[in-house]
Design an enzyme around this catalytic site. Sequence first.
Site, PDB file in Angstrom:
ATOM      1  N   ARG A  15       0.844  -1.214   0.000  1.00  0.00           N
ATOM      2  CA  ARG A  15       0.000   0.000   0.000  1.00  0.00           C
ATOM      3  C   ARG A  15       0.872   1.255   0.000  1.00  0.00           C
ATOM      4  NH1 ARG A  15      -3.397  -3.603   3.197  1.00  0.00           N
ATOM      5  NH2 ARG A  15      -1.723  -3.538   4.722  1.00  0.00           N
ATOM      6  N   MET A  16       1.905   1.285   0.879  1.00  0.00           N
ATOM      7  CA  MET A  16       2.762   2.469   0.939  1.00  0.00           C
ATOM      8  C   MET A  16       3.780   2.473  -0.198  1.00  0.00           C
ATOM      9  SD  MET A  16       1.878   4.652   3.052  1.00  0.00           S
ATOM     10  CE  MET A  16       3.328   5.642   2.748  1.00  0.00           C
ATOM     11  N   GLU A  37      10.652  -6.190  -4.077  1.00  0.00           N
ATOM     12  CA  GLU A  37       9.521  -6.874  -3.448  1.00  0.00           C
ATOM     13  C   GLU A  37      10.048  -8.184  -2.863  1.00  0.00           C
ATOM     14  OE1 GLU A  37       6.668  -7.528  -2.191  1.00  0.00           O
ATOM     15  OE2 GLU A  37       5.938  -5.484  -2.331  1.00  0.00           O
ATOM     16  N   GLY A 102       9.673   3.651   7.778  1.00  0.00           N
ATOM     17  CA  GLY A 102       8.287   3.905   8.177  1.00  0.00           C
ATOM     18  C   GLY A 102       7.663   2.705   8.847  1.00  0.00           C
ATOM     19  N   THR A 104       6.325   0.021  11.249  1.00  0.00           N
ATOM     20  CA  THR A 104       6.005   0.115  12.683  1.00  0.00           C
ATOM     21  C   THR A 104       5.972  -1.288  13.288  1.00  0.00           C
ATOM     22  OG1 THR A 104       3.627   0.046  12.262  1.00  0.00           O
ATOM     23  CG2 THR A 104       4.657   2.219  12.351  1.00  0.00           C
ATOM     24  N   HIS A 159      -7.697   2.545  13.055  1.00  0.00           N
ATOM     25  CA  HIS A 159      -7.085   2.229  11.759  1.00  0.00           C
ATOM     26  C   HIS A 159      -7.925   1.198  11.006  1.00  0.00           C
ATOM     27  CE1 HIS A 159      -3.304   4.050  13.235  1.00  0.00           C
ATOM     28  NE2 HIS A 159      -2.999   4.166  11.947  1.00  0.00           N
ATOM     29  N   HIS A 160      -7.606   1.052   9.736  1.00  0.00           N
ATOM     30  CA  HIS A 160      -8.231   0.065   8.846  1.00  0.00           C
ATOM     31  C   HIS A 160      -8.075  -1.369   9.380  1.00  0.00           C
ATOM     32  CE1 HIS A 160      -4.155  -0.995   7.443  1.00  0.00           C
ATOM     33  NE2 HIS A 160      -3.906   0.308   7.605  1.00  0.00           N
ATOM     34  N   LYS A 163      -4.523  -3.561   9.579  1.00  0.00           N
ATOM     35  CA  LYS A 163      -3.360  -3.218  10.410  1.00  0.00           C
ATOM     36  C   LYS A 163      -3.066  -4.348  11.390  1.00  0.00           C
ATOM     37  CE  LYS A 163      -1.180   0.525  12.876  1.00  0.00           C
ATOM     38  NZ  LYS A 163       0.031   0.417  12.047  1.00  0.00           N
ATOM     39  N   THR A 170       1.999   5.351  15.960  1.00  0.00           N
ATOM     40  CA  THR A 170       1.692   6.767  16.202  1.00  0.00           C
ATOM     41  C   THR A 170       1.112   6.964  17.597  1.00  0.00           C
ATOM     42  OG1 THR A 170       1.235   6.999  13.875  1.00  0.00           O
ATOM     43  CG2 THR A 170       0.415   8.758  15.292  1.00  0.00           C
TER      44      THR A 170
HETATM   45  P1  NAD Z   1       1.767  -3.738   2.940  1.00  0.00           P
HETATM   46  O1  NAD Z   1       1.647  -5.112   3.551  1.00  0.00           O
HETATM   47  O2  NAD Z   1       0.722  -3.258   1.992  1.00  0.00           O
HETATM   48  O3  NAD Z   1       3.205  -3.584   2.211  1.00  0.00           O
HETATM   49  C1  NAD Z   1       4.397  -4.183   2.642  1.00  0.00           C
HETATM   50  C2  NAD Z   1       5.089  -4.738   1.412  1.00  0.00           C
HETATM   51  O4  NAD Z   1       6.410  -5.184   1.758  1.00  0.00           O
HETATM   52  C3  NAD Z   1       4.349  -5.959   0.807  1.00  0.00           C
HETATM   53  O5  NAD Z   1       4.039  -5.730  -0.553  1.00  0.00           O
HETATM   54  C4  NAD Z   1       5.356  -7.096   0.996  1.00  0.00           C
HETATM   55  O6  NAD Z   1       5.285  -8.080  -0.036  1.00  0.00           O
HETATM   56  C5  NAD Z   1       6.675  -6.310   0.942  1.00  0.00           C
HETATM   57  N1  NAD Z   1       7.828  -7.099   1.409  1.00  0.00           N
HETATM   58  C6  NAD Z   1       7.836  -8.143   2.287  1.00  0.00           C
HETATM   59  N2  NAD Z   1       9.072  -8.664   2.379  1.00  0.00           N
HETATM   60  C7  NAD Z   1       9.868  -7.948   1.542  1.00  0.00           C
HETATM   61  C8  NAD Z   1      11.247  -8.014   1.185  1.00  0.00           C
HETATM   62  N3  NAD Z   1      12.065  -8.959   1.714  1.00  0.00           N
HETATM   63  N4  NAD Z   1      11.743  -7.120   0.306  1.00  0.00           N
HETATM   64  C9  NAD Z   1      10.934  -6.176  -0.240  1.00  0.00           C
HETATM   65  N5  NAD Z   1       9.610  -6.076   0.034  1.00  0.00           N
HETATM   66  C10 NAD Z   1       9.082  -6.952   0.924  1.00  0.00           C
HETATM   67  O7  NAD Z   1       1.870  -2.745   4.195  1.00  0.00           O
HETATM   68  P2  NAD Z   1       1.700  -1.142   4.228  1.00  0.00           P
HETATM   69  O8  NAD Z   1       0.300  -0.794   4.572  1.00  0.00           O
HETATM   70  O9  NAD Z   1       2.327  -0.547   3.019  1.00  0.00           O
HETATM   71  O10 NAD Z   1       2.559  -0.810   5.537  1.00  0.00           O
HETATM   72  C11 NAD Z   1       3.918  -1.210   5.663  1.00  0.00           C
HETATM   73  C12 NAD Z   1       4.457  -0.743   7.016  1.00  0.00           C
HETATM   74  O11 NAD Z   1       4.455   0.702   7.052  1.00  0.00           O
HETATM   75  C13 NAD Z   1       3.626  -1.191   8.239  1.00  0.00           C
HETATM   76  O12 NAD Z   1       4.515  -1.457   9.314  1.00  0.00           O
HETATM   77  C14 NAD Z   1       2.766   0.032   8.545  1.00  0.00           C
HETATM   78  O13 NAD Z   1       2.336   0.082   9.889  1.00  0.00           O
HETATM   79  C15 NAD Z   1       3.760   1.119   8.234  1.00  0.00           C
HETATM   80  N6  NAD Z   1       3.181   2.448   7.943  1.00  0.00           N
HETATM   81  C16 NAD Z   1       3.857   3.515   8.463  1.00  0.00           C
HETATM   82  C17 NAD Z   1       3.459   4.804   8.173  1.00  0.00           C
HETATM   83  C18 NAD Z   1       4.303   5.947   8.680  1.00  0.00           C
HETATM   84  O14 NAD Z   1       3.997   7.119   8.392  1.00  0.00           O
HETATM   85  N7  NAD Z   1       5.402   5.660   9.397  1.00  0.00           N
HETATM   86  C19 NAD Z   1       2.331   5.038   7.363  1.00  0.00           C
HETATM   87  C20 NAD Z   1       1.649   3.921   6.831  1.00  0.00           C
HETATM   88  C21 NAD Z   1       2.100   2.628   7.125  1.00  0.00           C
END
Ligand code: NAD
Length: 270
Positions: A15-16, A37, A102, A104, A159-160, A163, A170
């Site tokens: 997602r991010m 990925e 980012g 968490t 949150h959604h 999570k 946060t």
């Molecule tokens: P997500 O599950 O949609 O995305 C994570 C991605 O990482 C997945 O596509 C997964 O396949 C990939 N991944 C796994 N292993 C990997 C590897 N070895 N190499 C490369 N990629 C790999 O999750 P998300 O919603 O994008 O959130 C990710 C993290 O960011 C969570 O910990 C979330 O809480 C955090 N987050 C932080 C903030 C912030 O502002 N700090 C904001 C949003 C989300």
Amino acid sequence: MANEIKIGITGAAGRMGRMLINAVLATDGCQLAGATEAPGTNAIGMDVGLLTSGLKDIGVHVIDNSKNLFAISDVVIDFTSPKVTEMHASLAGEHKTALIIGTTGLEVQHQDALERAGEKTAIVQAANFSVGVNLLLGLAEQAAKVLPESYDIEISDMHHRHKVDAPSGTALALGHAAAKGRGVNLTDVMVTARDGIVGPRRSGDIGMAVFRGGDVVGDHTVMFAANGERVELTHKAGSREIFAAGALRAAMWSNNKKPGIYSMRDVLGF
Ligand code: NAD
């Protein structure tokens, strides 16, 4: 161009990750060095342009070799999962590549890996990269400094449904900010569960309530409740774009910074 900052994105299909790729492609002064990925996932080999917008091929393909990404990037932005982030932190240290984290839900062993990497390269870590939330952190700390202990502090986190960690990073950061304002350690006063006959509220506790559901990007409130009045500081995130924009701002800022662990407040200068 030669003087553009080369930015690598991990978790490209996440997602991010998708938001971050779009933010890098839309911003002057930086270029997308590459994207990774998890090995074995469908995105490997796909063009990132097609992956994120489905529209145009930009000639950068998703790889599964993190080492290569760190070797070709000036800065890597990592929003994945704690174990993966731990591995990325050691690669950042090895290659002296700046790292924006980012992810968490990090536990002590993951955080230790970050501290070690922070001796060799610049790391910016934030539980929330939004500028508004970072302002809220400052306000929560200030309010807790001004208001006496008779103002009970409670934090809510919504949150959604996807999570996986709770309370959110946060909510914990807000708890730390409020505890700092009060001159106490969050770990000594935090209450995350109330179930059954728990007795009256202990003065000085900082309570946290967690809600999960729907597609909520992230709502946080820090409440100061006293006899006769209540102060509530609230932030509502409407789109993940704010996190991507903040992380990209941190990435541009971190280029050529001295080794160390920095916060978003360092990036924003307050
Ligand atoms: P997500 O599950 O949609 O995305 C994570 C991605 O990482 C997945 O596509 C997964 O396949 C990939 N991944 C796994 N292993 C990997 C590897 N070895 N190499 C490369 N990629 C790999 O999750 P998300 O919603 O994008 O959130 C990710 C993290 O960011 C969570 O910990 C979330 O809480 C955090 N987050 C932080 C903030 C912030 O502002 N700090 C904001 C949003 C989300």
